[in-house]
Design an enzyme around this catalytic site. Structure first.
Site, PDB file in Angstrom:
ATOM      1  N   ILE A 138       0.823  -1.211   0.000  1.00  0.00           N
ATOM      2  CA  ILE A 138       0.000   0.000   0.000  1.00  0.00           C
ATOM      3  C   ILE A 138       0.858   1.261   0.000  1.00  0.00           C
ATOM      4  CG2 ILE A 138      -1.747   1.270   1.310  1.00  0.00           C
ATOM      5  CD1 ILE A 138      -2.712  -1.442   2.395  1.00  0.00           C
TER       6      ILE A 138
ATOM      7  N   TYR B  50      -0.212  -7.524  17.198  1.00  0.00           N
ATOM      8  CA  TYR B  50      -0.533  -6.599  16.104  1.00  0.00           C
ATOM      9  C   TYR B  50      -1.745  -5.743  16.456  1.00  0.00           C
ATOM     10  CZ  TYR B  50      -2.004  -4.923  11.514  1.00  0.00           C
ATOM     11  OH  TYR B  50      -2.402  -4.123  10.465  1.00  0.00           O
TER      12      TYR B  50
ATOM     13  N   LYS C   8      -2.022  -1.556  17.127  1.00  0.00           N
ATOM     14  CA  LYS C   8      -2.910  -0.701  16.348  1.00  0.00           C
ATOM     15  C   LYS C   8      -3.881   0.075  17.244  1.00  0.00           C
ATOM     16  CE  LYS C   8      -1.455  -1.236  12.173  1.00  0.00           C
ATOM     17  NZ  LYS C   8      -0.916  -0.071  11.415  1.00  0.00           N
TER      18      LYS C   8
ATOM     19  N   THR D 107      -1.052  -8.206   1.001  1.00  0.00           N
ATOM     20  CA  THR D 107       0.198  -7.507   0.697  1.00  0.00           C
ATOM     21  C   THR D 107       1.360  -8.296   1.293  1.00  0.00           C
ATOM     22  OG1 THR D 107       0.240  -6.180   2.731  1.00  0.00           O
ATOM     23  CG2 THR D 107      -1.084  -5.332   0.890  1.00  0.00           C
TER      24      THR D 107
END
Length: 367
Positions: A92, A242, A246, A279
């Site tokens: 991205i 993770y 975030k 990704t």
């Protein structure tokens, strides 16, 4: 004449030894059972965190399918503006840099691989016919590297009108950086927080009251199933680590926005959620996950270019001034997760970042 003395074992000695053996055996069994219990609990917690993450991911994919096709308005030219994109060598971040370069912006590709970063900058410049695409080294897992990047960028004398904090890691095995922090938490949150704090003066001086500089962070729907904590909740799980990083990032972004607004700085903070996009971030996932993603990739409703369009849309959209932080997903400002509106939690995230990055010098964090 020498006599022999017979040793007669005291009556009851065998019965005294057997209870001692039984006691030791019992203790050993208890130790093994407790160890087995701890292993089972650890596995169950890790499995639970994984299920929560995939549950959120599934909901996101379903929503992406129901809202297809995805369309964005034509972005305005950015010929007079400078944009910094972290983690812009793949996925991205790469597509975000390409879009902004096509719009005429002076793009700074910030990444932790010099060879790859230099090649990517040259490739984007050639593809977009924009010779103002530079590479600068930045490693968010090192406080020293973050400080050096901010100092070098300020020394160049360039304004910065757009910064997209895109760099991040995901699903890594348990690992710690040279600064002693768990890698997800360091790269995704603390390193990004330090960079933002160091960049705020430059962003402020580059913006105007009627057109502030924009600061975009890459959020994730997984923050909805996390708890704010510096250390793992119960045991290490890559999915939990993770999601936790975030959540801390989203809370920090909202706390920073309130402080920036109170200081009347010419900076607008936004959050961009790319949704589920396959990704290179998934390269650290399990073999099973990578196999499933390889099969499902043609069926995923979003690709890296579409997700990058959401990031650019977040960066270039005109937003009403205020302390609120819009949460862009699929080109729409989504309602925030209620927990992230808790100002005490927001300030905890801010204080956590300040403490971890400036343990002995907090004057630069005064806002």
């Amino acid at each position: 004449m020498l006599g022999c003395v017979a040793y007669i074992e005291p009556r009851g000695s065998e019965s005294a030894i057997k209870p001692e053996k039984r006691r030791r055996t019992t203790i050993t069994m208890v130790v093994y059972l407790r160890a087995a219990r701890d292993v089972l609990v650890t596995w169950m917690l890790a499995f639970w965190h994984m299920l929560l993450t995939y549950y959120i991911g599934t909901i996101t994919v379903v929503r992406q399918w129901t809202e297809c096709p995805l369309a964005f308005p034509e972005f305005p030219r950015q010929a007079d503006r400078v944009a910094v994109i972290t983690g812009a060598t793949s996925g991205i971040g790469y597509e975000t840099a390409r879009i902004l370069a096509r719009l005429g912006a002076h793009v700074i590709v910030a990444a932790n691989n010099r060879k790859e970063g230099t090649t990517v900058a040259a490739t984007i410049a050639k593809e977009t016919l924009n010779d103002k695409v530079d590479f600068m080294f930045l490693d968010l897992s090192s406080f020293a590297s973050v400080r050096r990047f901010a100092a070098d960028l300020a020394a160049r004398g360039l304004p910065v009108h757009v910064m997209v904090s895109n760099a991040g890691v995901m699903l890594l095995p348990e690992d710690y950086t040279s600064d002693g922090l768990e890698r997800h938490f360091h790269v995704n949150f603390v390193g990004a927080a330090l960079l933002v704090r160091l960049m705020l003066p430059l962003l402020h001086s580059s913006g105007r009251a009627d057109r502030p500089s924009t600061l975009v962070a890459m959020a994730s729907a997984t923050h909805r199933v996390a708890h704010l904590s510096q250390t793992p909740v119960g045991c290490y799980s890559a999915h939990e680590a993770y999601a936790r990083s975030k959540l801390a990032l989203v809370l920090f972004w909202r706390s920073t926005a309130r402080r920036v607004w109170c200081r009347r700085m010419h900076v607008s903070l936004r959050l961009a959620d790319p949704g589920v996009v396959v990704t290179p971030l998934f390269r650290h996932g399990s073999l099973f996950l990578r196999f499933v993603l390889r099969l499902a990739r043609p069926l995923t409703p979003r690709n890296a270019r579409q997700a990058a369009s959401n990031s650019v849309f977040a960066a270039l959209s005109r937003v009403s001034p205020g302390p609120e932080v819009p949460y862009f997903e699929d080109g729409k400002d989504r309602p925030p997760f209620p927990v992230t509106l808790d100002q005490q939690l927001q300030d905890r995230a801010w204080e956590m970042a300040r403490r971890l990055t400036y343990a002995n010098d907090d004057q630069d964090w005064d806002l």
